[in-house]
Motif scaffolding. Structure first.
Motif, PDB file in Angstrom:
ATOM      1  N   VAL A   1      -0.028 108.100 182.326  1.00  0.00           N
ATOM      2  CA  VAL A   1      -1.315 107.447 182.152  1.00  0.00           C
ATOM      3  C   VAL A   1      -2.419 108.466 182.399  1.00  0.00           C
ATOM      4  CG1 VAL A   1      -2.821 105.600 182.957  1.00  0.00           C
ATOM      5  CG2 VAL A   1      -0.349 105.253 182.933  1.00  0.00           C
TER       6      VAL A   1
ATOM      7  N   ALA B   1      -8.179 103.785 181.774  1.00  0.00           N
ATOM      8  CA  ALA B   1      -6.806 104.256 181.637  1.00  0.00           C
ATOM      9  C   ALA B   1      -6.388 104.270 180.176  1.00  0.00           C
ATOM     10  CB  ALA B   1      -5.863 103.360 182.434  1.00  0.00           C
TER      11      ALA B   1
ATOM     12  N   SER C   1      -0.400 104.602 178.215  1.00  0.00           N
ATOM     13  CA  SER C   1       0.837 103.876 178.483  1.00  0.00           C
ATOM     14  C   SER C   1       0.510 102.398 178.610  1.00  0.00           C
ATOM     15  CB  SER C   1       1.503 104.402 179.745  1.00  0.00           C
ATOM     16  OG  SER C   1       2.797 103.857 179.881  1.00  0.00           O
TER      17      SER C   1
ATOM     18  N   PHE D   1      -0.700  99.833 180.434  1.00  0.00           N
ATOM     19  CA  PHE D   1      -1.510  99.743 181.647  1.00  0.00           C
ATOM     20  C   PHE D   1      -1.093  98.574 182.528  1.00  0.00           C
ATOM     21  CE2 PHE D   1      -5.167 100.220 184.267  1.00  0.00           C
ATOM     22  CZ  PHE D   1      -5.692  98.954 184.493  1.00  0.00           C
TER      23      PHE D   1
ATOM     24  N   ASN E   1      -7.960  97.890 179.835  1.00  0.00           N
ATOM     25  CA  ASN E   1      -7.340  99.035 180.512  1.00  0.00           C
ATOM     26  C   ASN E   1      -8.279  99.656 181.537  1.00  0.00           C
ATOM     27  OD1 ASN E   1      -5.175  98.579 178.857  1.00  0.00           O
ATOM     28  ND2 ASN E   1      -5.077 100.643 178.012  1.00  0.00           N
TER      29      ASN E   1
END
Length: 115
Positions: free
Chosen positions: A2, A24, A27, A29, A76
């Protein structure tokens, strides 16, 4: 993995408020526990607040009742709302993403509480 980018730090007077944000990417999250840590000069990095993938939160005793961690899985994002700031809250604040053995960190954002 991440990637994390913090924002929202700055200079604030004692008793003031700040909201830190952490964006983020990279990936899934929602599967990660997210945390805010801080490191003051000459001190070890310490956990400030953490929120699990299920939304369970925990806080350092020193910030309970003053700081609130939250997350928006649709965006995210993870946030740290800080009120009643004290000079001892001065530190670099880092965002952390954790899932099992995986740990990712942001670059940090400086928070300075001073009159």
């Amino acid at each position: 993995q991440v990637q994390l980018v913090e924002s929202g730090g700055g200079l604030v007077q004692p008793g003031g408020s700040l909201r830190l944000s952490c964006a983020a990417s990279g990936s899934i999250f929602s599967l990660y526990a997210m945390g805010w840590y801080r490191q003051a000069p000459g001190k070890q990095r310490e956990l400030v607040a953490r929120i699990t993938s299920g939304g369970i939160t925990n806080y350092a005793d020193s910030v309970k009742g003053r700081f609130t961690i939250s997350r928006d899985n649709a965006k995210n994002m993870v946030y740290l709302q800080m009120i009643s700031l004290k000079p001892e809250d001065t530190a670099v604040y880092y965002c952390n993403a954790n899932r099992g053995v995986y740990n990712d960190w942001g670059q940090g954002t400086q928070v300075t509480v001073s009159s």
